[in-house]
Enzyme design. Sequence first.
Site, PDB file in Angstrom:
ATOM      1  N   GLU A   1       0.841  -1.194   0.000  1.00  0.00           N
ATOM      2  CA  GLU A   1       0.000   0.000   0.000  1.00  0.00           C
ATOM      3  C   GLU A   1       0.880   1.250   0.000  1.00  0.00           C
ATOM      4  O   GLU A   1       1.403   1.627  -1.029  1.00  0.00           O
ATOM      5  CB  GLU A   1      -1.014  -0.076   1.150  1.00  0.00           C
ATOM      6  CG  GLU A   1      -1.931  -1.276   0.885  1.00  0.00           C
ATOM      7  CD  GLU A   1      -3.100  -1.463   1.818  1.00  0.00           C
ATOM      8  OE1 GLU A   1      -3.205  -0.771   2.821  1.00  0.00           O
ATOM      9  OE2 GLU A   1      -3.924  -2.352   1.507  1.00  0.00           O
TER      10      GLU A   1
HETATM   11  C1  HEC Z   1      -3.121   0.632  -2.075  1.00  0.00           C
HETATM   12  C2  HEC Z   1      -4.480   0.907  -1.757  1.00  0.00           C
HETATM   13  C3  HEC Z   1      -4.835   1.375  -0.354  1.00  0.00           C
HETATM   14  C4  HEC Z   1      -4.347   2.493   0.302  1.00  0.00           C
HETATM   15  C5  HEC Z   1      -3.276   3.455  -0.152  1.00  0.00           C
HETATM   16  C6  HEC Z   1      -5.108   2.576   1.527  1.00  0.00           C
HETATM   17  N1  HEC Z   1      -6.005   1.561   1.602  1.00  0.00           N
HETATM   18 FE1  HEC Z   1      -7.427   1.325   3.002  1.00  0.00          FE
HETATM   19  N2  HEC Z   1      -7.810  -0.523   2.304  1.00  0.00           N
HETATM   20  C7  HEC Z   1      -7.263  -1.076   1.161  1.00  0.00           C
HETATM   21  C8  HEC Z   1      -7.577  -2.491   1.124  1.00  0.00           C
HETATM   22  C9  HEC Z   1      -7.162  -3.483   0.062  1.00  0.00           C
HETATM   23  C10 HEC Z   1      -8.324  -2.771   2.282  1.00  0.00           C
HETATM   24  C11 HEC Z   1      -8.812  -4.141   2.755  1.00  0.00           C
HETATM   25  C12 HEC Z   1      -7.588  -4.847   3.308  1.00  0.00           C
HETATM   26  C13 HEC Z   1      -7.857  -6.007   4.226  1.00  0.00           C
HETATM   27  O1  HEC Z   1      -9.010  -6.246   4.583  1.00  0.00           O
HETATM   28  O2  HEC Z   1      -6.888  -6.663   4.616  1.00  0.00           O
HETATM   29  C14 HEC Z   1      -8.472  -1.496   2.991  1.00  0.00           C
HETATM   30  C15 HEC Z   1      -9.234  -1.308   4.144  1.00  0.00           C
HETATM   31  C16 HEC Z   1      -9.495  -0.078   4.698  1.00  0.00           C
HETATM   32  C17 HEC Z   1     -10.510   0.194   5.689  1.00  0.00           C
HETATM   33  C18 HEC Z   1     -11.475  -0.817   6.285  1.00  0.00           C
HETATM   34  C19 HEC Z   1     -12.825  -0.724   5.651  1.00  0.00           C
HETATM   35  C20 HEC Z   1     -13.639  -1.958   5.861  1.00  0.00           C
HETATM   36  O3  HEC Z   1     -14.697  -2.072   5.246  1.00  0.00           O
HETATM   37  O4  HEC Z   1     -13.236  -2.836   6.622  1.00  0.00           O
HETATM   38  C21 HEC Z   1     -10.423   1.529   5.999  1.00  0.00           C
HETATM   39  C22 HEC Z   1     -11.276   2.297   6.981  1.00  0.00           C
HETATM   40  C23 HEC Z   1      -9.327   2.065   5.226  1.00  0.00           C
HETATM   41  N3  HEC Z   1      -8.810   1.074   4.429  1.00  0.00           N
HETATM   42  C24 HEC Z   1      -8.840   3.355   5.331  1.00  0.00           C
HETATM   43  C25 HEC Z   1      -7.604   3.735   4.789  1.00  0.00           C
HETATM   44  C26 HEC Z   1      -6.847   4.912   5.205  1.00  0.00           C
HETATM   45  C27 HEC Z   1      -7.251   5.873   6.294  1.00  0.00           C
HETATM   46  C28 HEC Z   1      -5.740   4.961   4.412  1.00  0.00           C
HETATM   47  C29 HEC Z   1      -4.595   5.952   4.467  1.00  0.00           C
HETATM   48  C30 HEC Z   1      -3.883   6.021   5.742  1.00  0.00           C
HETATM   49  C31 HEC Z   1      -5.817   3.822   3.504  1.00  0.00           C
HETATM   50  N4  HEC Z   1      -6.941   3.092   3.798  1.00  0.00           N
HETATM   51  C32 HEC Z   1      -4.909   3.568   2.489  1.00  0.00           C
HETATM   52  C33 HEC Z   1      -6.536  -0.385   0.226  1.00  0.00           C
HETATM   53  C34 HEC Z   1      -5.852   0.780   0.483  1.00  0.00           C
END
Ligand code: HEC
Length: 337
Positions: free
Chosen positions: A139
């Site tokens: 990420e």
């Molecule tokens: C490269 C793409 C990427 C980036 C950059 C990213 N995310 Fe995500 N995010 C994901 C993915 C893929 C998941 C699910 C991962 C898992 O469940 O292991 C996720 C899960 C989440 C969730 C959980 C939502 C749920 O339905 O459970 C939240 C809230 C979230 N991210 C917020 C953020 C925040 C705040 C940032 C920055 C600090 C961020 N993400 C940066 C891809 C990204």
Amino acid sequence: MKIITTIALSATFLMANSLMDDAKNAGLVPIPSSKTELLKLIDNPKNHITDAKVKLGEKLYMDPRLSKSELISCNTCHNLMEGGDDGVGAATGHKWRHNPHHLNSPTVYNAVFFSSQFWDGRAKDLEAQAQGPTLAHPEMAATKEHIVQVVKSMPEYVKEFKVAYGDNIKITFEKITDTIGNFERTLITPAPYDEFLNGYKEAMTPKQKEGLKTFIQIGCASCHNGVALGGEMGAFNVTATYKYMNVGDFKGDKNGMVKVPTLRNITQTAPYFHNGKVWSLKDAIKEMGRIQLGRKISDKEAQSINDFLQSLTGKKPNLSMPMLPASTAITPKPNLD
Ligand code: HEC
Ligand code: HEC
């Protein structure tokens, strides 16, 4: 004539009333229309929502300099101008790497209503969740030190942290992610469906109401319930195996449970399911019938549920494009490796 109209009117009234009761009995809960009630639901007693934190959290959410490449922000994968997600099958981050488990980026809109975060529910709240992606290699691939250094290198950020938390604030990785979490708490999207459940009977169209009935009768609300119509851990592959189970290696939490995704704004968050393999909402609805309820969903039923799901498209918060502070001589440089 007058009597007939009265009877007809009260019949519609009763129908709407009983549908509202059915929905409530099925565990469906609207976003409250009262601001005080809403604040009770979304606030964090350990990190109260304040305007200063939200404003700063928004900037940090949008700032790609928190990532190693300084190209990727939270908004890259959770784009607030769209459905709060990225519209690609597997999340794509540092060095264009796909999520190693082929996981799809879930929406951040209304995530405050979830009882846990991530597809396997491993983070308890938004503040805890925000620590994950900043450091995760596929990420943002940053280190805690990088993130703290980036923020501290810009006097404007330092000043804003003082305004948000007081002069003695120590800017740590956890404070930074807490602030992002605080901002995310405000990302809620009240929809016509909420107005309907809050008593304004005309907010949903007759077709959408019909679809809501189907949604409840078929059993979708047994898992997609609460304020988010999801957000709790739920069983998966209950009556059959998901068609694309072999794409990626995700198997749920240690009990095989999967976070039930919210259905709010679902028309804007394709592709669907944990590995983002299904692009059509109607196909997703039918697949749910087959694997979760052991039931063939007809085209007509799928269309009807699809009609209902349109009423969950909500009003996004009014965000104005934040202006990020300029980098200084001591701001770490981007690293693309
Ligand atoms: C490269 C793409 C990427 C980036 C950059 C990213 N995310 Fe995500 N995010 C994901 C993915 C893929 C998941 C699910 C991962 C898992 O469940 O292991 C996720 C899960 C989440 C969730 C959980 C939502 C749920 O339905 O459970 C939240 C809230 C979230 N991210 C917020 C953020 C925040 C705040 C940032 C920055 C600090 C961020 N993400 C940066 C891809 C990204
Ligand atoms: C037994 C619990 C359960 C039932 C019943 C159920 N779902 Fe789901 N639903 C889930 C889970 C868990 C997922 C996530 C599956 C995955 O991606 O691995 C999901 C995913 C979805 C998705 C994809 C969401 C996204 O963002 O990717 C849609 C759409 C959906 N369900 C709609 C429905 C509809 C419509 C019904 C009724 C026909 C239904 N569900 C019945 C638990 C359930």
